[in-house]
Design a protein around this motif. Structure first.
Motif, short mmCIF file in Angstrom:
data_model
loop_
_atom_site.label_atom_id
_atom_site.label_comp_id
_atom_site.label_asym_id
_atom_site.label_seq_id
_atom_site.Cartn_x
_atom_site.Cartn_y
_atom_site.Cartn_z
N ARG A 93 0.83 -1.21 0.00
CA ARG A 93 0.00 0.00 0.00
C ARG A 93 0.86 1.25 0.00
O ARG A 93 0.52 2.28 0.62
CB ARG A 93 -0.98 0.00 1.17
N ALA A 94 1.97 1.17 -0.72
CA ALA A 94 2.92 2.27 -0.80
C ALA A 94 3.81 2.03 -2.01
O ALA A 94 3.85 0.91 -2.56
CB ALA A 94 3.77 2.33 0.47
N PRO A 95 4.55 3.04 -2.46
CA PRO A 95 5.45 2.84 -3.60
C PRO A 95 6.51 1.79 -3.30
O PRO A 95 6.99 1.68 -2.16
CB PRO A 95 6.07 4.22 -3.80
N LEU A 96 6.89 1.04 -4.33
CA LEU A 96 7.94 0.04 -4.22
C LEU A 96 8.92 0.22 -5.37
O LEU A 96 8.51 0.54 -6.49
CB LEU A 96 7.37 -1.38 -4.27
N MET A 97 10.20 -0.01 -5.09
CA MET A 97 11.22 0.09 -6.12
C MET A 97 12.15 -1.11 -6.01
O MET A 97 12.49 -1.54 -4.90
CB MET A 97 12.03 1.38 -5.95
N PHE A 98 12.55 -1.67 -7.17
CA PHE A 98 13.54 -2.73 -7.25
C PHE A 98 14.62 -2.30 -8.23
O PHE A 98 14.32 -1.74 -9.29
CB PHE A 98 12.92 -4.05 -7.73
N GLU A 99 15.86 -2.56 -7.85
CA GLU A 99 16.96 -2.22 -8.75
C GLU A 99 16.99 -3.14 -9.97
O GLU A 99 17.44 -2.75 -11.04
CB GLU A 99 18.29 -2.28 -8.02
N GLU A 100 16.50 -4.36 -9.78
CA GLU A 100 16.45 -5.33 -10.88
C GLU A 100 15.08 -5.99 -10.90
O GLU A 100 14.57 -6.41 -9.85
CB GLU A 100 17.54 -6.39 -10.72
#
Length: 616
Positions: free
Chosen positions: A121-128
């Motif tokens: 329920r929030a932004p998510l980021m993955f480098e790959e």
């Protein structure tokens, strides 16, 4: 991602007095001002996009344009937008750009980048992208993707979608600034998506109103061209006199056709499932259970939703409706769970509560709603399993096949009902109630007197006869006695019986399979008819509660074996089957056999009665 050169260039155009001086030097201030100015410029661009799209309400083109602009704003390469249904637990790939994301398919919220975003329920980021659990990108595209960022699209506290952006640049790492920008974009996107959905709902409502107008037109045509024509024929026949068997037969046929056309017209009323999915209709019932029974009631859906025939959806909805009604009225529960499971070959419905429960050895036979649920499932070719323990709640599991049995199978045929009442309004009302509550019941004829009952029964051989308990000149007891004498297997249900009237007990003794009170509604009538067709005996609550209780028979203690006496003693102490099995070192199934023997030999109707007798 904002470069230092761009920040410096943007800062050179900003007035120096825009922000107050802070410690850290002029260069830091200019970079901060430049970053903020760039973000505001992007936000202005986003607002202009939404303004451009404000008058467009077709959802798919709208999402395509939103997605393209979001990818451009972040300087990325690809993206996808999904719609989310948290109630059902699935999301649907609505649009993709620059990548094949299986657009149009649905997946559970436990999978993929969208599932991870909804869970957080929030932004998510993955480098790959390879680090994303259960991603659905094709292997060819997966090898080219690196950084990925996703934000929820929220509306009034609910997540209605997710926007995902991918980068193919190994050096591109998404930042918190990117997340804030995409979140701002998502807020505007949510407004645009909700507007599109509202437009779709309005269009659907307009179609429904057009359908209703067409329905009314058909009703008028049926009335004008069929009902009035039959009435005219009937008038001419009446004027021709009553002599001759042919004229009598013609009059009877005209009366029957007139009644049939009226019943057809009355049966055109729309149902709760029209224009709604099974889950949406069940949601309405769950909301009713929350408001009426003060329950913590929830719906859980599992499996890949499969298309349901109208008949299957109706049967499934009625089963859940009856189960929830039982919980609210009888279970004294604080919580209830409804599960809808889409299996490979069948639809499974599970309704569970934490209420008072009941003794499976006796109350299942006396449970009016449960017997209706079992009869309904069997009529469709399915089955029902009930598990309950006093004080520990009840669980009902009903399975219904996606494909109903072939027409030659007895389980697939509609139940044929004969209605007997001397009031035309009452007959029409009964037919309408049953038509709306149970499509599996077909009213084959309506009889207005007891004198014609036997002839009609011999001719039509209905599955069930619904008789007015106070039919003019003959009460329901006499009608029941005549029908049982004609056919010992006749299934008769009396309706309109008054609470406390000795007639109810008399009718049951001569062979009636049920009595419902004058306050019975459509579903209650349908349950009584279905149960009677399958050999059950049903009484509505208003009738059952006023029946005199028979005196308890004396326990035949001498007939019990030693082990049965041990089981009886533990029953009297209120122990459950599992506790008795542990105490005596035997299996639960063996305990159940001994409990059945104790009930049979002592004449007790339930284990509760065994304990009650011991306390006297």
């Amino acid at each position: 991602m904002v470069t230092a050169a761009a920040a410096a260039g943007a800062a050179s155009t900003m007035p120096s007095e825009t922000f107050p001086h802070r410690r850290g030097g002029a260069v830091g201030r200019r970079r901060h001002d430049s970053d903020r100015s760039t973000a505001e410029a992007r936000a202005d661009a986003l607002a202009s996009v939404v303004e451009d799209l404000a008058g467009k309400f077709t959802l798919r083109p709208l999402l395509d344009r939103i997605l393209r602009r979001s990818v451009e704003l972040l300087g990325a390469d690809a993206g996808s937008i999904c719609s989310v249904d948290e109630t059902v637990g699935v999301y649907r790939k609505e649009a993709d750009f620059g990548i094949a994301c299986q657009s149009g398919r649905s997946f559970p919220l436990s999978e993929g980048m969208t599932g991870a975003v909804v869970a957080a329920r929030a932004p998510l980021m993955f480098e790959e992208y390879a680090d994303v659990p259960g991603g659905h990108v094709s292997p060819a595209d997966r090898a080219t993707l690196h950084g990925v960022i996703g934000v929820p699209i929220a509306w009034r506290g609910s997540v209605i979608g997710a926007c995902i952006v991918f980068s193919r640049d190994p050096g591109r790492t998404f930042t918190d600034d990117d997340a804030r920008l995409l979140e701002l974009f998502a807020k505007h996107a949510a407004i645009a998506i909700v507007n599109a959905r509202m437009h779709e709902q309005l269009a659907e409502r307009a179609r429904a109103e057009a359908t209703a107008a067409e329905r009314e037109r058909l009703v008028r045509e049926v009335h004008d061209s069929v009902a009035q024509g039959l009435a005219a024929v009937l008038v001419h026949l009446e004027g021709a006199g009553t002599d001759g068997t042919q004229l009598a037969a013609a009059r009877e046929a005209a009366r029957g056709a007139l009644a049939e056309s009226r019943r057809t017209v009355l049966g055109l009323a729309p149902s709760l499932l029209e224009g709604h999915s099974l889950e949406e209709a069940i949601g309405v019932e769950i909301a009713w259970a929350r408001a009426t029974g003060n329950l913590d009631a929830r719906l859980v859906v599992a499996g890949r939703p499969a298309p349901l025939t109208p008949d299957l959806a109706h049967q499934a909805f009625r089963i859940v409706q009856e189960a929830l009604t039982n919980i609210v009225q009888h279970a004294a529960a604080s919580s209830a769970r409804v599960g809808v499971v889409y299996g490979p070959d069948e639809l499974v419905l599970m309704v569970q509560d934490d209420g008072s429960g009941f003794d499976r050895g006796s109350d299942l036979d006396n449970g009016f709603g449960l017997r209706g649920i079992v009869a309904r499932a069997r009529t469709y070719g399915g089955g029902v399993e009930v598990e309950s323990t006093p004080g520990w709640g009840t669980q009902i599991r009903a399975s219904l096949p996606y494909q109903r049995a072939e027409a030659g199978d007895p389980a697939s045929s509609r139940l044929r009902l004969l209605v007997v009442d001397d009031q035309p309004v009452a007959r029409a009302g009964l037919a309408r109630l049953l038509a709306a509550a149970e499509p599996g019941v077909q009213v084959v004829a309506e009889i207005d007197s007891a004198t014609a009952l036997l002839d009609a029964y011999r001719l039509l051989r209905p599955d069930v006869v619904l008789v007015d308990a106070y039919l003019g000149g003959h009460d329901g007891v006499e009608c029941t006695r005549q029908l049982v004498a004609e056919d010992p297997g006749a299934a008769i249900v009396l309706h309109g019986a008054r609470s406390g009237d000795p007639l109810v007990g008399q009718a049951l003794r001569v062979g009636a399979r049920g009595c419902v009170g004058p306050d019975a509604d459509g579903p209650e009538l349908a349950r009584a008819v279905l149960a009677a067709a399958h050999g059950g005996i049903t009484l509505s609550a208003s009738v059952r509660d006023a029946l005199p209780r028979p005196a308890a028979p004396r326990m035949d203690v001498a007939a019990l074996t030693g082990r049965e006496r041990e089981v009886r003693g533990l029953l009297e102490r209120g122990l459950r089957d599992k506790q008795i099995a542990e105490r005596l070192g035997i299996s639960v199934k063996t305990v159940e056999k001994h409990v059945g023997a104790v009930l049979r030999k002592t004449g007790a109707s339930s284990r509760t009665e065994v304990a009650a007798r011991a306390s006297r």
